[in-house]
Design an enzyme around this catalytic site. Sequence first.
Site, PDB file in Angstrom:
ATOM      1  N   TYR A   1       0.868  -1.179   0.000  1.00 58.18           N
ATOM      2  CA  TYR A   1       0.000   0.000   0.000  1.00 58.18           C
ATOM      3  C   TYR A   1       0.903   1.226   0.000  1.00 58.18           C
ATOM      4  CZ  TYR A   1      -4.135   2.733   1.587  1.00 58.18           C
ATOM      5  OH  TYR A   1      -5.178   3.615   1.712  1.00 58.18           O
TER       6      TYR A   1
ATOM      7  N   LYS B   1      -1.295  -1.338  -4.139  1.00 57.79           N
ATOM      8  CA  LYS B   1      -2.376  -0.355  -4.081  1.00 57.79           C
ATOM      9  C   LYS B   1      -1.724   1.009  -4.205  1.00 57.79           C
ATOM     10  CE  LYS B   1      -6.234   1.605  -1.513  1.00 57.79           C
ATOM     11  NZ  LYS B   1      -7.032   1.655  -0.276  1.00 57.79           N
TER      12      LYS B   1
END
Length: 292
Positions: free
Chosen positions: A141, A169
């Site tokens: 992330y 992400k």
Amino acid sequence: MSSSSVAPSDFSGLWVPLITPFRHDGMVDHPSLAALVRRLAPKGIAGFVVCGSTGEAAALDEDEQLAVLATVAAAAPALPRVMGISGYHLGQTLGWVRRLADNGLHGLLVPAPSYIRPSQQGLVGWFSAIADASSVPLIVYDIPYRTGATLSLDTLRTLAAHPKIQALKDCGGDMAKTRALIADGALQVLAGEDAQIFSTVAEGGAGAIAASTHVETEKFVQLLRLVGEGRLAEARPLWQALQPLIALLFAEPNPAPLKAWLADAGVIGDDHLRAPMTPVSDALRERLLALR
């Protein structure tokens, strides 16, 4: 655990990062959560991200997070689940990763450690240690405005060589870096900013993890399909029509606007949040109601 002991996973498609509904007494509203999951499950999504930032995971203790995960699994057992984890104490984070090992997860969504701002070498060590300890693949992330740490392109390429680090992400805000990672093909790149879904997938990204997709879910699913098939002329007006919704849902800190929308629609019982998060302003609530 051996770093090579996990098979590749597919993280493509549209993932819904679930909110966590709360009751008036501040406890998790499990019936509302189960109803929300059952509502979203048949709409063509790839799966759910549980206990991410949209789920207010920082305000949930470990037992509450496990209970939320169990509710989601029971409500939609056929859909894959990714669990968000975060922290800055490596030993405690590794202990939590090991505790999650037997929960039927598809993957873990892992940001950089917040506040510390380690070197790029330190970031490689952080993610590699978590990947080594995990029984499932990792989605890195990249969200520097929350963590204070920016993952460089070289660092992400180094992490991509780890057999358990399989997706990204992308909230990094650097389209050149996004484009380079998509071209590499070593990570499945998922849009993490709702406003970047169209551009990321049009560049060849694998999908999105986007809070807005709690609402108008079928339209977002259709959008990803059209863009993925290169049918941009058909996708463009659909995307443009979604812009007012996306703008309002992020006009104040997420997930307050989203919870207000869902509560007004009767999808969840109320729009309570845990401090320090606060409900939407009256002005934004009126704008959300006007958009419905």
